[in-house]
Scaffold this motif. Structure first.
Motif, PDB file in Angstrom:
ATOM      1  N   ASN A 141       0.813  -1.187   0.038  1.00 43.98           N
ATOM      2  CA  ASN A 141       0.100   0.034   0.063  1.00 43.98           C
ATOM      3  C   ASN A 141       0.821   1.145   0.059  1.00 43.98           C
ATOM      4  OD1 ASN A 141      -2.202  -1.776  -0.212  1.00 43.98           O
ATOM      5  ND2 ASN A 141      -2.787  -1.432   2.103  1.00 43.98           N
ATOM      6  N   VAL A 142       2.070   1.150   0.823  1.00 40.06           N
ATOM      7  CA  VAL A 142       2.851   2.328   0.747  1.00 40.06           C
ATOM      8  C   VAL A 142       3.572   2.506  -0.608  1.00 40.06           C
ATOM      9  CG1 VAL A 142       4.952   3.296   1.822  1.00 40.06           C
ATOM     10  CG2 VAL A 142       3.500   2.158   3.137  1.00 40.06           C
ATOM     11  N   LEU A 143       3.848   1.565  -1.173  1.00 47.85           N
ATOM     12  CA  LEU A 143       4.314   1.761  -2.640  1.00 47.85           C
ATOM     13  C   LEU A 143       3.417   2.180  -3.638  1.00 47.85           C
ATOM     14  CD1 LEU A 143       6.707  -1.646  -2.540  1.00 47.85           C
ATOM     15  CD2 LEU A 143       7.645   0.924  -2.746  1.00 47.85           C
ATOM     16  N   THR A 144       2.283   1.518  -3.837  1.00 48.68           N
ATOM     17  CA  THR A 144       1.063   2.216  -4.643  1.00 48.68           C
ATOM     18  C   THR A 144       0.999   3.447  -4.347  1.00 48.68           C
ATOM     19  OG1 THR A 144      -0.538   1.183  -3.210  1.00 48.68           O
ATOM     20  CG2 THR A 144       0.446  -0.110  -5.203  1.00 48.68           C
ATOM     21  N   THR A 145       1.028   3.919  -3.065  1.00 47.11           N
ATOM     22  CA  THR A 145       0.670   5.460  -2.950  1.00 47.11           C
ATOM     23  C   THR A 145       1.917   6.289  -3.454  1.00 47.11           C
ATOM     24  OG1 THR A 145      -0.592   4.619  -0.716  1.00 47.11           O
ATOM     25  CG2 THR A 145       0.206   6.981  -1.057  1.00 47.11           C
ATOM     26  N   LEU A 180       4.023  -3.369 -10.157  1.00 46.91           N
ATOM     27  CA  LEU A 180       4.642  -2.478  -8.972  1.00 46.91           C
ATOM     28  C   LEU A 180       5.755  -1.971  -9.284  1.00 46.91           C
ATOM     29  CD1 LEU A 180       3.249  -4.940  -6.228  1.00 46.91           C
ATOM     30  CD2 LEU A 180       2.481  -2.616  -6.680  1.00 46.91           C
ATOM     31  N   PRO A 181       6.398  -1.069  -8.462  1.00 50.24           N
ATOM     32  CA  PRO A 181       7.772  -0.716  -8.463  1.00 50.24           C
ATOM     33  C   PRO A 181       8.658  -2.023  -8.132  1.00 50.24           C
ATOM     34  CG  PRO A 181       6.562   0.920  -7.271  1.00 50.24           C
ATOM     35  CD  PRO A 181       5.697  -0.239  -7.447  1.00 50.24           C
ATOM     36  N   LYS A 182      10.025  -1.684  -8.787  1.00 53.67           N
ATOM     37  CA  LYS A 182      10.889  -2.957  -8.648  1.00 53.67           C
ATOM     38  C   LYS A 182      11.847  -2.478  -7.487  1.00 53.67           C
ATOM     39  CE  LYS A 182       9.043  -5.566 -11.718  1.00 53.67           C
ATOM     40  NZ  LYS A 182       8.451  -6.647 -11.202  1.00 53.67           N
ATOM     41  N   LEU A 183      12.145  -3.754  -6.779  1.00 55.28           N
ATOM     42  CA  LEU A 183      13.339  -3.463  -5.633  1.00 55.28           C
ATOM     43  C   LEU A 183      14.715  -3.304  -6.302  1.00 55.28           C
ATOM     44  CD1 LEU A 183      14.266  -3.415  -2.758  1.00 55.28           C
ATOM     45  CD2 LEU A 183      14.376  -5.913  -3.082  1.00 55.28           C
TER      46      LEU A 183
END
Length: 306
Positions: A141-145, A180-183
């Motif tokens: 949820n933090v990453l998608t925000t 999603l963003p990639k590590l």
């Protein structure tokens, strides 16, 4: 008349001496002001040089770095490390992401569109949440925000204690999600990958071999082994930090070195790079690791140094 002449000469001498004194004061004052100005300028030049050196020393990336505390922790657990990065000139863009008990994310602060090396301090309202799948969803949820607000493509992650286990669960669950963003880079501090002392492990009960394979695998360790496939080919760099009090327990007082070092076996050869850093003595105690300047420097070099 002679008396008047003497008085006149005396006045002239007095005025002459006073004038000389005034001129001397002005000259001396000028030298003092010049010296102060030079010192101020030198100090300013040194500050500017340090700022420029710091800027040249670190990468200029728009990839954010997320910091997550452990069980019963808060953003204060991350404060020292974040401030060290700020003071050394890594970034001036720091925000907080508060996650409610319902998983709602509220960002406190903001960074500019061209922010360099921004940092996000995550704070979980329910900081004693033991369900790793729930914690993993909150990280998502933090990453998608952040993705929605800042259009981030990649991210770095720094976790302490159980925060690492929550993140391992995130990677196992969402690490292959292309939306999603990639590590990019990952720092683990005192990771509880295969247990916690006096909970599911006794002192010196479990050991690891040269590959990090533990002599006994505690849940959820066996389930997490699939992340090895997820990390493969994603060019992720990993730094694993742990502490040894040097008191015979081979632990930081709360987490055994074997539990932290078992991350190596979980990941195998999948990361682009993997390195372990061991710290020893009182400052390597579980909660002191995130207050340790040497640990902070290690993290700064790994994440941001050119």
């Amino acid at each position: 008349m002679i008396l008047n002449m003497r008085i006149g000469v005396f006045k002239v001498k007095k005025l002459f001496i006073l004038g000389v004194c005034l001129i001397g004061c002005v000259v001396i004052g000028g030298f003092i002001l010049f010296g102060v100005n030079q010192q101020t300028q030198t100090h300013s030049d040194k500050q500017q040089h340090a700022k420029q050196s710091g800027h040249n020393k670190f990468v200029s990336s728009q990839t954010p770095t997320l910091f997550l505390h452990g069980y019963a922790g808060s953003a204060n657990s991350e404060k020292f490390m974040v401030n060290e990065a700020k003071d050394k000139g890594v970034t001036k863009h720091i925000i907080k992401a508060y996650v409610s008990r319902d998983g709602e994310v509220q960002l406190k602060g903001k960074w500019t569109k061209d922010a360099i090396n921004p940092i996000v301090q995550i704070e979980l309202e329910n900081n004693k949440q033991g369900y790793l799948d729930v914690n993993a969803n909150w990280i998502k949820n933090v990453l998608t925000t952040l993705q929605s607000k800042y259009n981030i493509k990649k991210f770095n992650f720094v976790g302490h204690s159980m925060g690492n286990l929550s993140f391992a669960t995130y990677m196992m669950t969402y690490g292959n999600d292309p939306s999603l963003p990639k590590l990019n880079k990952q720092v683990n501090i005192a990771g509880t990958f295969n247990g916690v002392l006096n909970m599911n492990e006794k002192v010196n009960e479990i050991s690891v071999d040269a590959n990090g394979k533990p002599s006994r695998m505690n849940p959820p360790y066996p389930r997490l082994r699939k992340i090895q496939e997820i990390y493969k080919g994603q060019h992720i760099d990993v730094l694993n930090i742990y502490g040894d009090l040097q008191d015979g327990t081979h632990s930081d007082g709360r987490v055994s070195n074997s539990s932290s070092k078992s991350l190596k076996y979980l990941l195998g050869n999948s990361p682009q790079s993997y390195r372990e850093s061991k710290y020893e003595g009182p400052n390597a105690q579980h909660s002191q690791l995130h207050e340790n300047s040497e640990v902070a420097n290690d993290i700064i070099k790994f994440l941001w140094e050119r």
